[in-house]
Write a protein that holds these residues in place. Structure first.
Motif, mmCIF file in Angstrom:
data_model
loop_
_atom_site.group_PDB
_atom_site.id
_atom_site.type_symbol
_atom_site.label_atom_id
_atom_site.label_comp_id
_atom_site.label_asym_id
_atom_site.label_seq_id
_atom_site.Cartn_x
_atom_site.Cartn_y
_atom_site.Cartn_z
ATOM 1 N N GLY A 254 -6.648 12.043 -20.565
ATOM 2 C CA GLY A 254 -7.728 11.201 -20.071
ATOM 3 C C GLY A 254 -7.298 10.414 -18.847
ATOM 4 O O GLY A 254 -6.500 10.899 -18.038
ATOM 5 N N TYR A 255 -7.809 9.198 -18.751
ATOM 6 C CA TYR A 255 -7.684 8.442 -17.508
ATOM 7 C C TYR A 255 -7.178 7.011 -17.738
ATOM 8 O O TYR A 255 -7.320 6.449 -18.824
ATOM 9 C CB TYR A 255 -9.050 8.356 -16.819
ATOM 10 N N VAL A 256 -6.625 6.445 -16.661
ATOM 11 C CA VAL A 256 -6.325 5.007 -16.589
ATOM 12 C C VAL A 256 -7.050 4.484 -15.357
ATOM 13 O O VAL A 256 -6.833 4.989 -14.242
ATOM 14 C CB VAL A 256 -4.808 4.731 -16.460
ATOM 15 N N LEU A 257 -7.934 3.516 -15.543
ATOM 16 C CA LEU A 257 -8.729 2.962 -14.445
ATOM 17 C C LEU A 257 -8.394 1.479 -14.306
ATOM 18 O O LEU A 257 -8.597 0.708 -15.257
ATOM 19 C CB LEU A 257 -10.220 3.172 -14.725
ATOM 20 N N THR A 258 -7.876 1.089 -13.156
ATOM 21 C CA THR A 258 -7.430 -0.290 -12.927
ATOM 22 C C THR A 258 -8.188 -0.879 -11.752
ATOM 23 O O THR A 258 -8.124 -0.351 -10.635
ATOM 24 C CB THR A 258 -5.915 -0.330 -12.624
ATOM 25 N N ILE A 259 -8.917 -1.971 -12.006
ATOM 26 C CA ILE A 259 -9.654 -2.674 -10.946
ATOM 27 C C ILE A 259 -9.033 -4.055 -10.775
ATOM 28 O O ILE A 259 -8.883 -4.804 -11.742
ATOM 29 C CB ILE A 259 -11.157 -2.815 -11.291
ATOM 30 N N ASP A 260 -8.660 -4.388 -9.542
ATOM 31 C CA ASP A 260 -8.052 -5.702 -9.304
ATOM 32 C C ASP A 260 -7.988 -5.956 -7.804
ATOM 33 O O ASP A 260 -8.229 -5.061 -6.999
ATOM 34 C CB ASP A 260 -6.644 -5.766 -9.908
ATOM 35 N N TYR A 261 -7.642 -7.197 -7.445
ATOM 36 C CA TYR A 261 -7.452 -7.463 -6.021
ATOM 37 C C TYR A 261 -5.989 -7.247 -5.671
ATOM 38 O O TYR A 261 -5.093 -7.600 -6.432
ATOM 39 C CB TYR A 261 -7.920 -8.868 -5.627
ATOM 40 N N GLY A 262 -5.761 -6.610 -4.538
ATOM 41 C CA GLY A 262 -4.403 -6.312 -4.138
ATOM 42 C C GLY A 262 -4.368 -5.355 -2.970
ATOM 43 O O GLY A 262 -5.396 -5.058 -2.353
ATOM 44 N N TYR A 263 -3.173 -4.853 -2.682
ATOM 45 C CA TYR A 263 -2.959 -4.018 -1.503
ATOM 46 C C TYR A 263 -1.918 -2.946 -1.799
ATOM 47 O O TYR A 263 -1.128 -3.091 -2.724
ATOM 48 C CB TYR A 263 -2.409 -4.851 -0.329
ATOM 49 N N PRO A 264 -1.842 -1.919 -0.953
ATOM 50 C CA PRO A 264 -0.650 -1.062 -0.955
ATOM 51 C C PRO A 264 0.563 -1.893 -0.514
ATOM 52 O O PRO A 264 0.402 -2.929 0.149
ATOM 53 C CB PRO A 264 -0.988 0.013 0.088
ATOM 54 N N ALA A 265 1.771 -1.443 -0.845
ATOM 55 C CA ALA A 265 2.983 -2.232 -0.592
ATOM 56 C C ALA A 265 3.152 -2.617 0.878
ATOM 57 O O ALA A 265 3.569 -3.738 1.191
ATOM 58 C CB ALA A 265 4.210 -1.460 -1.071
ATOM 59 N N SER A 266 2.816 -1.711 1.789
ATOM 60 C CA SER A 266 3.008 -1.996 3.222
ATOM 61 C C SER A 266 2.173 -3.190 3.683
ATOM 62 O O SER A 266 2.589 -3.948 4.564
ATOM 63 C CB SER A 266 2.663 -0.766 4.056
ATOM 64 N N ARG A 267 0.989 -3.379 3.089
ATOM 65 C CA ARG A 267 0.153 -4.546 3.412
ATOM 66 C C ARG A 267 0.569 -5.755 2.583
ATOM 67 O O ARG A 267 0.538 -6.883 3.062
ATOM 68 C CB ARG A 267 -1.324 -4.229 3.156
ATOM 69 N N TYR A 268 0.928 -5.513 1.335
ATOM 70 C CA TYR A 268 1.333 -6.613 0.449
ATOM 71 C C TYR A 268 2.509 -7.371 1.057
ATOM 72 O O TYR A 268 2.538 -8.600 1.089
ATOM 73 C CB TYR A 268 1.719 -6.037 -0.913
ATOM 74 N N TYR A 269 3.503 -6.614 1.514
ATOM 75 C CA TYR A 269 4.722 -7.223 2.051
ATOM 76 C C TYR A 269 4.731 -7.220 3.581
ATOM 77 O O TYR A 269 5.769 -7.064 4.203
ATOM 78 C CB TYR A 269 5.949 -6.492 1.492
ATOM 79 N N ASN A 270 3.560 -7.417 4.166
ATOM 80 C CA ASN A 270 3.477 -7.559 5.618
ATOM 81 C C ASN A 270 4.274 -8.798 6.047
ATOM 82 O O ASN A 270 4.159 -9.857 5.421
ATOM 83 C CB ASN A 270 2.004 -7.717 6.018
ATOM 84 N N PRO A 271 5.105 -8.687 7.095
ATOM 85 C CA PRO A 271 5.894 -9.858 7.529
ATOM 86 C C PRO A 271 5.053 -11.096 7.808
ATOM 87 O O PRO A 271 5.529 -12.226 7.642
ATOM 88 C CB PRO A 271 6.577 -9.359 8.809
ATOM 89 N N ARG A 272 3.786 -10.895 8.199
ATOM 90 C CA ARG A 272 2.934 -12.063 8.496
ATOM 91 C C ARG A 272 2.413 -12.745 7.225
ATOM 92 O O ARG A 272 1.959 -13.879 7.287
ATOM 93 C CB ARG A 272 1.763 -11.640 9.388
ATOM 94 N N ARG A 273 2.449 -12.037 6.090
ATOM 95 C CA ARG A 273 2.048 -12.669 4.822
ATOM 96 C C ARG A 273 3.289 -13.359 4.252
ATOM 97 O O ARG A 273 3.814 -12.993 3.209
ATOM 98 C CB ARG A 273 1.466 -11.628 3.863
#
Length: 395
Positions: A254-273
């Motif tokens: 079957g499936y795993v469905l995850t809904i949340d706020y967030g980003y891919p790692a490259s955006r998550y760990y952007n130097p400006r954040r």
């Protein structure tokens, strides 16, 4: 500020009984949110919704969010060959509104699926579980812990909406190019100021576990690059990996469905954040200080979806798709619902309120910008080739 004195004392006790007189931020966040007696999610302090709440989620807006998700679950059941039972496992069900909307919709529109459905709720908060049981008393729902589900027992879908963001996170900071972990300790000035309850300050030290470095390798982030300034800080959610491995182990097909706020790692760990993504929610206001209103406010951090995808691959979960919530709901028919509003006979104020709620669900600067990650396990090639409706964008 408005902290729970008993919870502050319990956290201080954890610190003073620790040989190093400090705990990781993940341990602090876990106690602040999930202490069995005084934690935010365990006490009467937890308030969800518009009136008197600290925050609201998509199901608080209208039933449409749950009804559109229900259409996706119905298609999943068809793709899997209509197994009986089809288990829907909702993890972190809030007030039970999403479950109510899903179950009511299936009862009215897909009676065959409703009969085949086994609805399971995994809920850590006793306070919320009680509210869910009251709201869902007319439906066949059962409650359990993830650990109580046997391995390979589930044919169906594990799903969550705004769950992973509330998992306790480790925090780190860059000091002279080195990655250091942020720890929490008691403030020695409390005795001089006769503070009514213990207060807390941050100290830095060596990483508490090699898992932090392994995590950064997993998402291919290198903080020794010159792009990252001294004092750069962010979060690492190890608990999400532990959770996903248990989910994958319990899922047979079957499936795993995850809904949340967030980003891919490259955006998550952007130097400006440079200050991370940690947010606290208190009476619909948000700020970034977890050391006030302790036990009275929600504490969250954005989700690193790259980590979930790669952890999933290690647990035999296949990545089916990652999409924004707004596009996901439009693909499931939300646009048609907006268009149909003009034909409905109800007071104008109700129509406008409903239209506003639907627009909020797809607003790219708000809920519509949330991530939707779908993973699968145990599907054969024919089943995998059938594209999920929520991931099928118009040409």
């Amino acid at each position: 500020m408005d902290s729970n004195a008993l919870l502050c004392a319990a956290i201080a006790n954890h610190i003073t009984t620790n040989p190093q007189q400090r705990i990781t931020f993940a341990q602090f966040m876990d106690l602040a949110l999930y202490h069995p007696e005084y934690g935010y999610y365990s006490s009467d302090a937890l308030k969800i919704g518009f009136k008197g709440g600290d925050f609201f989620t998509s199901p608080n807006l209208c039933a449409d969010f749950g009804e559109l998700l229900a259409e996706q679950f119905f298609q999943m059941w068809e793709i899997l060959g209509k197994p009986v039972p089809f288990s829907l496992v909702e993890m972190g069900a809030g007030q039970g509104l999403l479950a109510l909307h899903i179950l009511k919709y299936h009862q009215q529109h897909h009676p065959d699926f409703f009969t085949a459905l086994e609805y399971i709720i995994v809920e850590k908060s006793a306070t919320l579980r009680q509210e869910q049981q009251q709201r869902l008393q007319d439906f066949p729902v059962r409650w359990c812990n993830l650990e109580e589900i046997p391995p390979n027992a589930i044919a169906g879908c594990f799903f969550s909406n705004e769950l992973v963001d509330a998992f306790p996170v480790h925090q780190f900071i860059l000091e002279t190019g080195e990655l250091r972990e942020i720890y929490v300790t008691t403030d020695s000035n409390d005795k001089e100021t006769n503070a009514p309850y213990p207060s807390f300050i941050e100290v830095t030290g060596e990483p508490s576990t090699p898992q932090l470095a392994k995590y950064l390798d997993l998402v291919e982030m290198n903080f020794t690059q010159s792009a990252y300034p001294d004092g750069y800080r962010s979060e690492i959610n190890l608990a999400a990996g532990d959770w996903l491995s248990i989910v994958a182990d319990r899922l047979q097909r079957g499936y795993v469905l995850t809904i949340d706020y967030g980003y891919p790692a490259s955006r998550y760990y952007n130097p400006r954040r440079s200050q991370g993504t940690l947010q606290c929610y208190y009476h619909h206001r948000f700020h970034d200080n977890p050391y006030i209103n302790i036990g009275r406010q929600d504490i969250t951090a954005h989700v690193d979806f790259t980590a979930l995808e790669r952890w999933g691959e290690r647990c035999n979960l296949k990545n089916i798709g990652f999409i924004q919530q707004g596009l996901f709901l439009m693909a499931l028919g939300l646009g048609d619902r907006i268009a149909a509003l003009s034909e409905q006979k109800q007071p104008l104020s109700q129509l406008l309120q409903h239209r506003d709620a639907l627009h909020q669900l797809i607003d790219p600067t708000g809920l519509g910008g949330f991530g939707v990650l779908i993973q699968s396990k145990g599907l054969d090639n024919t089943e995998t080739s059938q594209k999920l409706k929520g991931l099928t964008l118009p040409e």
